[in-house]
Design an enzyme around this catalytic site. Structure first.
Site, mmCIF file in Angstrom:
data_model
loop_
_atom_site.group_PDB
_atom_site.id
_atom_site.type_symbol
_atom_site.label_atom_id
_atom_site.label_comp_id
_atom_site.label_asym_id
_atom_site.label_seq_id
_atom_site.Cartn_x
_atom_site.Cartn_y
_atom_site.Cartn_z
ATOM 1 N N TYR A 1 -18.359 -68.524 38.411
ATOM 2 C CA TYR A 1 -17.349 -68.721 37.384
ATOM 3 C C TYR A 1 -18.098 -69.420 36.253
ATOM 4 O O TYR A 1 -18.724 -70.464 36.477
ATOM 5 C CB TYR A 1 -16.208 -69.627 37.850
ATOM 6 C CG TYR A 1 -15.510 -69.223 39.120
ATOM 7 C CD1 TYR A 1 -15.263 -67.887 39.417
ATOM 8 C CD2 TYR A 1 -15.062 -70.192 40.017
ATOM 9 C CE1 TYR A 1 -14.605 -67.529 40.583
ATOM 10 C CE2 TYR A 1 -14.396 -69.850 41.181
ATOM 11 C CZ TYR A 1 -14.177 -68.514 41.460
ATOM 12 O OH TYR A 1 -13.522 -68.169 42.621
ATOM 13 N N CYS B 1 -17.455 -73.191 35.823
ATOM 14 C CA CYS B 1 -17.654 -74.055 36.996
ATOM 15 C C CYS B 1 -18.907 -74.909 36.794
ATOM 16 O O CYS B 1 -19.988 -74.383 36.533
ATOM 17 C CB CYS B 1 -17.798 -73.189 38.244
ATOM 18 S SG CYS B 1 -18.474 -74.058 39.675
ATOM 19 N N PHE C 1 -20.739 -76.484 38.932
ATOM 20 C CA PHE C 1 -21.769 -76.215 39.937
ATOM 21 C C PHE C 1 -22.562 -74.958 39.571
ATOM 22 O O PHE C 1 -23.776 -74.904 39.734
ATOM 23 C CB PHE C 1 -21.132 -76.072 41.321
ATOM 24 C CG PHE C 1 -20.460 -77.312 41.808
ATOM 25 C CD1 PHE C 1 -21.189 -78.424 42.169
ATOM 26 C CD2 PHE C 1 -19.076 -77.377 41.900
ATOM 27 C CE1 PHE C 1 -20.583 -79.578 42.621
ATOM 28 C CE2 PHE C 1 -18.435 -78.523 42.347
ATOM 29 C CZ PHE C 1 -19.196 -79.634 42.701
ATOM 30 N N CYS C 2 -21.871 -73.935 39.084
ATOM 31 C CA CYS C 2 -22.555 -72.720 38.634
ATOM 32 C C CYS C 2 -23.407 -73.010 37.403
ATOM 33 O O CYS C 2 -24.516 -72.471 37.251
ATOM 34 C CB CYS C 2 -21.538 -71.626 38.318
ATOM 35 S SG CYS C 2 -20.533 -71.120 39.739
#
Length: 377
Positions: free
Chosen positions: A112, A115, A117-118
């Site tokens: 995503y 996001c 973390f991404c």
């Protein structure tokens, strides 16, 4: 987190929490792959036969012309060699300063976009010049990762066969590979064993041993971490990013109804939603996340004005870098720099980001990180 938050408001099963599992699976036929081929050409000044033909073509009685041609040819060759050696020296210096490249890896990132973390994973890949393909995942249906039993993002496929999950594990595994080059990615994964644990709510989760460690030999570690406590500091701040900084994002971007609506407008615009899904996420999701953000604030014991927690966290980070360094890693970003930058940049374009830049000392470091991680198309 922002994308996953919207997903949770749309479907109970659509979550992106960065709680990892690892699978090595043969999905080459299902996963898009990247192929990059570089072509090089060698250039020279001509062989001995070329010079001989020039000399033999000159009349004997024109010895002055012969000497002139020889002088010009010799001078030109000397100039060429000087330029060549200078260029080679310059390129060698630039190569020594540049981050390690691993262009033999074929990488596909399922994500995503909003996001954090991404975003951490993208920051790492971009800084190290690793080519990769992005597959944006619909947070509701998640058809793009239906081939995977692991249903969260980020997922990074390596060479179409090895699946990496959990942003910090992905980064540690790839950094280990880039530094050592002695083992395959699959072999390196064995250094990060899965462990069952319980989160704050008592729910069973999967964690990884050595999650924040770059698993290299002592000689490589000495080169990678030249300072006495540089490795310890990198690990400390990577953990701080995952355990504290990332939790400040949602309460800040959904702080008020107006900010929540602006955040979901950004999520829908940058993410992959259908027309109905986008409308539902933007208006109903924004209202839901404004309410949920209050619960998140209480869960993580934040101040009533969550901006103050964000400002303090960012200023603590800048203070830890110090006044005499460009980055936590010194002249070049380390994994902590990339993690913090990856999390903070998901707020770009939102009021929380503008307030952070205005009320903290992070701006110069952030601009240096933007330049360092600029992706070359």
């Amino acid at each position: 987190m922002m994308a996953a938050a919207s997903a949770r408001t749309l479907s109970k099963v659509a979550r992106h929490a960065d709680t990892p599992t690892r699978r090595v699976t043969n999905t080459a036929a299902l996963v898009p792959r990247i192929f990059m081929r570089c072509q090089g050409r060698a250039y020279g000044t001509g062989g001995a036969g070329f010079k001989s033909r020039i000399l033999l073509a000159a009349p004997v009685r024109g010895s002055g012309r012969v000497l002139g041609c020889a002088f010009l040819l010799g001078g030109g060759f000397g100039l060429y060699q000087t330029v060549k050696l200078t260029l080679q020296h310059h390129l060698a210096e630039e190569k020594s300063k540049a981050p390690e490249l691993g262009t033999d890896l074929k990488l596909t990132l399922y994500q995503y976009k909003t996001c954090p973390f991404c975003s951490k994973v993208r920051a790492f890949l971009d800084y190290h010049g690793l080519p990769y393909e992005i597959v944006e995942v619909n947070p509701v249906m998640r058809q793009e990762i239906k081939w995977s039993t692991y249903r969260k993002v980020p997922i990074l496929m390596v060479n179409g066969t090895v699946q990496l999950n959990d942003s910090s594990v992905i980064i540690s595994v790839l950094k280990t590979y880039l530094v050592s080059k002695e083992k395959t990615v699959s072999e390196i994964l064995t250094y990060y064993p899965e462990m069952k644990a319980k989160n704050d709510s008592g729910k069973d989760v999967i964690e990884f041993g050595n999650k924040y460690w770059v698993m290299v030999r002592d000689a490589d570690a000495d080169r990678l971490y030249p300072g006495k406590d540089t490795r310890k500091e990198e690990i400390k701040w990577r953990k701080w990013t995952d355990e504290w900084l990332v939790h400040l994002i949602s309460p800040n971007v959904y702080r008020t109804p107006t900010e929540a609506l602006a955040s979901f407008d950004y999520i829908v615009r940058e993410g992959k939603f259908g027309t109905f899904e986008g409308f539902f996420a933007k208006y109903f999701g924004a209202a839901a996340m404004w309410i949920i953000s209050k619960r998140l604030k209480n869960r993580h014991h934040m101040q009533d004005d969550v901006r103050q927690d964000l400002y303090k966290a960012v200023n603590d980070w800048v203070a830890a870098i110090g006044k005499n360094k460009k980055f936590m890693g010194g002249d070049q970003p380390n994994l902590a720099d990339l993690a913090v930058f990856g999390v903070l940049r998901v707020m770009e374009g939102l009021q929380a980001f503008d307030d952070m830049i205005e009320h903290t000392k992070v701006k110069k470091w952030y601009q240096r990180m933007q330049k360092a991680t600029q992706r070359v198309s």
